[in-house]
Design a protein around this motif. Structure first.
Motif, PDB file in Angstrom:
ATOM      1  N   ALA B 149       0.853  -1.200   0.000  1.00 37.60           N
ATOM      2  CA  ALA B 149       0.000   0.000   0.000  1.00 37.60           C
ATOM      3  C   ALA B 149       0.885   1.244   0.000  1.00 37.60           C
ATOM      4  O   ALA B 149       0.651   2.193  -0.760  1.00 37.60           O
ATOM      5  CB  ALA B 149      -0.923  -0.020   1.220  1.00 37.60           C
ATOM      6  N   ILE B 152       2.468   1.795  -3.479  1.00 34.54           N
ATOM      7  CA  ILE B 152       1.510   2.364  -4.439  1.00 34.54           C
ATOM      8  C   ILE B 152       1.330   3.859  -4.142  1.00 34.54           C
ATOM      9  O   ILE B 152       1.287   4.691  -5.055  1.00 34.54           O
ATOM     10  CB  ILE B 152       0.167   1.604  -4.369  1.00 34.54           C
ATOM     11  CG1 ILE B 152       0.372   0.174  -4.898  1.00 34.54           C
ATOM     12  CG2 ILE B 152      -0.928   2.324  -5.149  1.00 34.54           C
ATOM     13  CD1 ILE B 152      -0.775  -0.760  -4.606  1.00 34.54           C
ATOM     14  N   LEU B 153       1.279   4.186  -2.839  1.00 30.98           N
ATOM     15  CA  LEU B 153       1.156   5.596  -2.455  1.00 30.98           C
ATOM     16  C   LEU B 153       2.384   6.387  -2.883  1.00 30.98           C
ATOM     17  O   LEU B 153       2.273   7.526  -3.327  1.00 30.98           O
ATOM     18  CB  LEU B 153       0.982   5.718  -0.936  1.00 30.98           C
ATOM     19  CG  LEU B 153      -0.348   5.232  -0.375  1.00 30.98           C
ATOM     20  CD1 LEU B 153      -0.301   5.283   1.145  1.00 30.98           C
ATOM     21  CD2 LEU B 153      -1.499   6.081  -0.899  1.00 30.98           C
ATOM     22  N   ALA B 156       1.984   7.076  -6.540  1.00 29.16           N
ATOM     23  CA  ALA B 156       0.934   8.074  -6.781  1.00 29.16           C
ATOM     24  C   ALA B 156       1.379   9.445  -6.268  1.00 29.16           C
ATOM     25  O   ALA B 156       1.149  10.465  -6.936  1.00 29.16           O
ATOM     26  CB  ALA B 156      -0.365   7.640  -6.103  1.00 29.16           C
ATOM     27  N   VAL B 306       1.320  12.705   0.553  1.00 33.00           N
ATOM     28  CA  VAL B 306       1.095  11.283   0.292  1.00 33.00           C
ATOM     29  C   VAL B 306       2.409  10.507   0.421  1.00 33.00           C
ATOM     30  O   VAL B 306       2.456   9.436   1.030  1.00 33.00           O
ATOM     31  CB  VAL B 306       0.450  11.088  -1.095  1.00 33.00           C
ATOM     32  CG1 VAL B 306       0.376   9.609  -1.468  1.00 33.00           C
ATOM     33  CG2 VAL B 306      -0.949  11.698  -1.118  1.00 33.00           C
ATOM     34  N   VAL B 309       3.244  10.074   4.106  1.00 31.29           N
ATOM     35  CA  VAL B 309       2.443   9.014   4.725  1.00 31.29           C
ATOM     36  C   VAL B 309       2.975   7.651   4.283  1.00 31.29           C
ATOM     37  O   VAL B 309       3.063   6.711   5.079  1.00 31.29           O
ATOM     38  CB  VAL B 309       0.948   9.173   4.379  1.00 31.29           C
ATOM     39  CG1 VAL B 309       0.151   7.988   4.895  1.00 31.29           C
ATOM     40  CG2 VAL B 309       0.395  10.463   4.957  1.00 31.29           C
TER      41      VAL B 309
END
Lengths: 321, 321
Positions: B149, B152-153, B156, B306, B309
């Motif tokens: 996850a 992928i973040l 992105a 993002v 995080v």
């Protein structure tokens, strides 16, 4: 509702499926709400008075709650939990959410002096963060660190999905604009969390009674808004001036999604509500591609990806608790 | 290096601090690399031949590895782990990463027929995903769901941070452009992961020997590139035509960051490398605000949030393993 009624009464499962059902309904209604707004703008029909429409939404929600109550009384009889009469002690907190929304709506008129409409759309995502903070402070329920990470991602993802070439203007918004946006986010977050606190305070109390009292005060505050803002135009042109089929559909939709919000507050919480309305925002954009020939931007794909990861993180984190 | 030598030899702690140190160095070098590129473009100096510069980078890395080895031999003597001589069995895999990078660099000339330069910058973020997939397949080390996850973040977030009003063009890139971008991402990911596999295959082997052999093949392949692409211009104008102070600084920087990449592969892994270069990209943008008066966009803030995080999620997930 029939589908849920037919399900076996296995506590946890039934509760979970009811929770999913109201969340799904809220998502679909919120999404179609935005589509109706786009449609009505395209049709160029926006000359009705917003305050009278808001009043009718509250009145309709009130009426629907009463109809639901009548059916329940006929089936189960009148009990302590579903009787309409109430004590001052129970009802005294019900005007607060309506009053908060009224203040927020009044501020909305002034923020446009500092921020343009697309900038305001971007700043509205601050609601997500304010809801998370107030949820934790007022309802005293702790979000895990992963859930907070997911919530920050939800806010960043929604904002990214809404980016357009003029979005950078918002960074140049004057200080007053930012302060007002933050105050409005706090008001709106507080109203949401406070409503949940009211509804959850007495879990056995029938939701339709709780809704009835919430909406009665909604009607009163909106009547006040009509008188202060649109008194002349209502007197001269009539209450229903400029109403069209779309207006009626929008009022119907707002009323139903208002009830869905209450249901989500009762059976889930504000966090679920925020996720639901965020997904609705993305859904709206996808549906608009087919309905209105809109184009999806790269920013939309990136934002949707981030929102999807946020939902995944929130749900796995919950499963682990 | 002195700071590390002075640290107590407590295994885990020393390893962790060495890991952090090489990662930090890589981040700083990668970031200053991009700043040098911007600076050289602003100065309008870009008329030197890229292939000769690449060759010199490999030669410099080779020389630096030899100098480091000489010091080690003087201190510890020549052992089985730090001797330069090697077996066919050990060295036969060393040309593979250099060959992969050569193919990737050749493809780079052709992709611009389908995708413009800013679009290519966006598509390069596919590297992050390809590295993650190949890391898991080839090195057989599993990323947890949360780490995926986070990855992928990261992809992105980096893409979001690089968004500009013309980024949407990339969505209209022809099918061939996408295929080439994916092939290039796979080649680059494969080269990185394969280098890690080579370096980690014999953990006790001195990193400078491993680097020496990697860079020898780098020199050979780049000599080949000079001959096929820039032979005429080197013959007519000379090897160092168009070189300036900035060119020298860029070669120095590339050589040092190349060594830092090897160190990160040895003491950390490709995942850390990807995080490091992503942070470097964000750092570059922030530094460019001060150096070149660039403006940070809203997309940059969102993307950075993002990415932050993602880093948080990756590090907490690792701590829990």
């Amino acid at each position: 509702m029939a589908a849920i009624g037919a399900m076996p009464e296995i506590g946890g499962f039934r509760q979970k499926s009811r929770r999913s059902f109201v969340t799904l309904i809220l998502t679909v209604l919120t999404s179609s709400q935005s589509i109706l707004i786009v449609w009505s703008k395209r049709a160029g029909k926006y000359e009705y008075s917003v305050t009278t429409a808001n009043f009718l939404v509250e009145a309709l929600k009130c009426a629907l709650s009463l109809v639901a109550l009548l059916r329940i009384w006929r089936k189960d009889g009148v009990t302590d939990d579903n009787r309409l009469s109430t004590t001052w002690d129970e009802v005294k907190v019900y005007p607060i959410p309506a009053a908060l929304y009224l203040v927020k709506n009044l501020l909305q008129y002034y923020i446009f002096a500092y921020v343009d409409a697309p900038g305001y759309q971007i700043l509205k995502n601050l609601n997500i963060i304010s809801t998370g903070i107030l949820y934790q402070i007022i309802l005293k329920r702790k979000l895990t660190e992963i859930q907070w990470a997911a919530f920050i991602l939800l806010c960043a993802g929604c904002t990214t999905a809404q980016l357009n070439p003029s979005s950078d203007h918002v960074l140049q918004a004057p200080f007053q604009g930012w302060v007002m946006a933050i105050v409005m986010a706090l008001l709106s977050g507080f109203a949401g969390v406070y409503t949940e606190a009211i509804i959850k305070k007495r879990p056995s109390r029938n939701i339709n009674v709780q809704n009835f009292w919430l909406y009665v005060f909604g009607m009163i505050f909106n009547a006040f808004a009509i008188m202060t803002q649109d008194f002349d135009s209502v007197m001269n042109d009539g209450f229903f001036h400029g109403y069209s089929l779309i207006t009626v559909l929008m009022i119907l939709n707002h009323a139903l999604s208002g009830i869905a919000v209450s249901m989500v507050m009762k059976y889930a919480d504000n966090i679920v509500k925020v996720y639901s309305t965020s997904v609705a925002m993305l859904l709206t954009a996808v549906v608009s591609v087919f309905l209105f020939g809109f184009h999806l931007s790269l920013a939309f794909f990136l934002g949707s990806t981030v929102v999807s990861v946020a939902i995944y993180l929130h749900s796995t984190s919950k499963a682990r608790r």
